[in-house]
Design a protein around this motif. Structure first.
Motif, PDB file in Angstrom:
ATOM      1  N   LEU A 163     -66.140  -3.678  28.226  1.00 31.36           N
ATOM      2  CA  LEU A 163     -66.756  -5.016  28.612  1.00 31.36           C
ATOM      3  C   LEU A 163     -66.089  -6.023  27.665  1.00 31.36           C
ATOM      4  N   GLU A 164     -66.177  -6.027  26.475  1.00 32.88           N
ATOM      5  CA  GLU A 164     -65.512  -6.695  25.565  1.00 32.88           C
ATOM      6  C   GLU A 164     -63.999  -7.223  26.030  1.00 32.88           C
ATOM      7  N   ARG A 165     -63.435  -6.227  26.353  1.00 36.44           N
ATOM      8  CA  ARG A 165     -61.934  -6.645  26.664  1.00 36.44           C
ATOM      9  C   ARG A 165     -61.821  -7.055  28.159  1.00 36.44           C
ATOM     10  N   HIS A 166     -62.452  -6.759  29.425  1.00 40.54           N
ATOM     11  CA  HIS A 166     -62.519  -7.194  30.508  1.00 40.54           C
ATOM     12  C   HIS A 166     -63.449  -8.139  30.880  1.00 40.54           C
ATOM     13  N   GLU A 167     -64.779  -8.029  30.484  1.00 36.58           N
ATOM     14  CA  GLU A 167     -65.972  -8.932  30.800  1.00 36.58           C
ATOM     15  C   GLU A 167     -66.475  -8.490  31.943  1.00 36.58           C
TER      16      GLU A 167
ATOM     17  N   SER B 179     -67.257 -12.065  26.697  1.00 35.43           N
ATOM     18  CA  SER B 179     -66.775 -11.463  25.726  1.00 35.43           C
ATOM     19  C   SER B 179     -66.940 -12.328  24.303  1.00 35.43           C
ATOM     20  N   GLN B 180     -67.240 -11.718  23.289  1.00 38.25           N
ATOM     21  CA  GLN B 180     -67.612 -12.676  21.804  1.00 38.25           C
ATOM     22  C   GLN B 180     -66.210 -13.459  21.532  1.00 38.25           C
ATOM     23  N   ASP B 181     -65.087 -12.531  21.517  1.00 39.49           N
ATOM     24  CA  ASP B 181     -63.730 -13.037  20.817  1.00 39.49           C
ATOM     25  C   ASP B 181     -63.218 -14.218  21.717  1.00 39.49           C
TER      26      ASP B 181
END
Length: 101
Positions: free
Chosen positions: A43-47, A90-92
């Motif tokens: 999820l962080e990488r692709h959302e 994504s946080q980043d």
């Protein structure tokens, strides 16, 4: 806390998810810590990801999807049969720009 999505936002995300392949497979062991960690990384990488849930019982499948959404802090966009579509911003580096609610 997972984002609350409006219906137009869910419709937009379903359109984006149409061509995606499931990246997470929930097997007989159910929702484990490792599975939640992998879902969080995806999820962080692709959302936006698809998850295939291999549970024979509909209630069990819905329970596992709800538990995964809760533990991975993701919003359920859609569920069709064994496939669930999850979204978490994504946080980043946010990739998806949602339409206004």
């Amino acid at each position: 806390m997972a984002a609350v999505l409006s219906n137009p936002q869910k419709r937009y995300l379903r359109g984006l998810a149409h061509d995606l392949k499931p990246v997470i497979l929930v097997g007989a062991k159910g929702i484990t810590d490792n599975l939640v960690a992998e879902a969080g990384i995806a999820l962080e990488r692709h959302e936006l990801i698809k998850v295939r849930v291999a549970a024979g019982d509909r209630e069990l499948r819905d329970e596992w999807i709800g538990l995964l959404c809760e533990r991975a802090d993701a919003a359920l966009v859609a569920r069709i049969g064994n496939i669930a579509v999850l979204y978490r911003r994504s946080q980043d580096k946010p990739l998806i720009v949602l339409p206004k609610a």
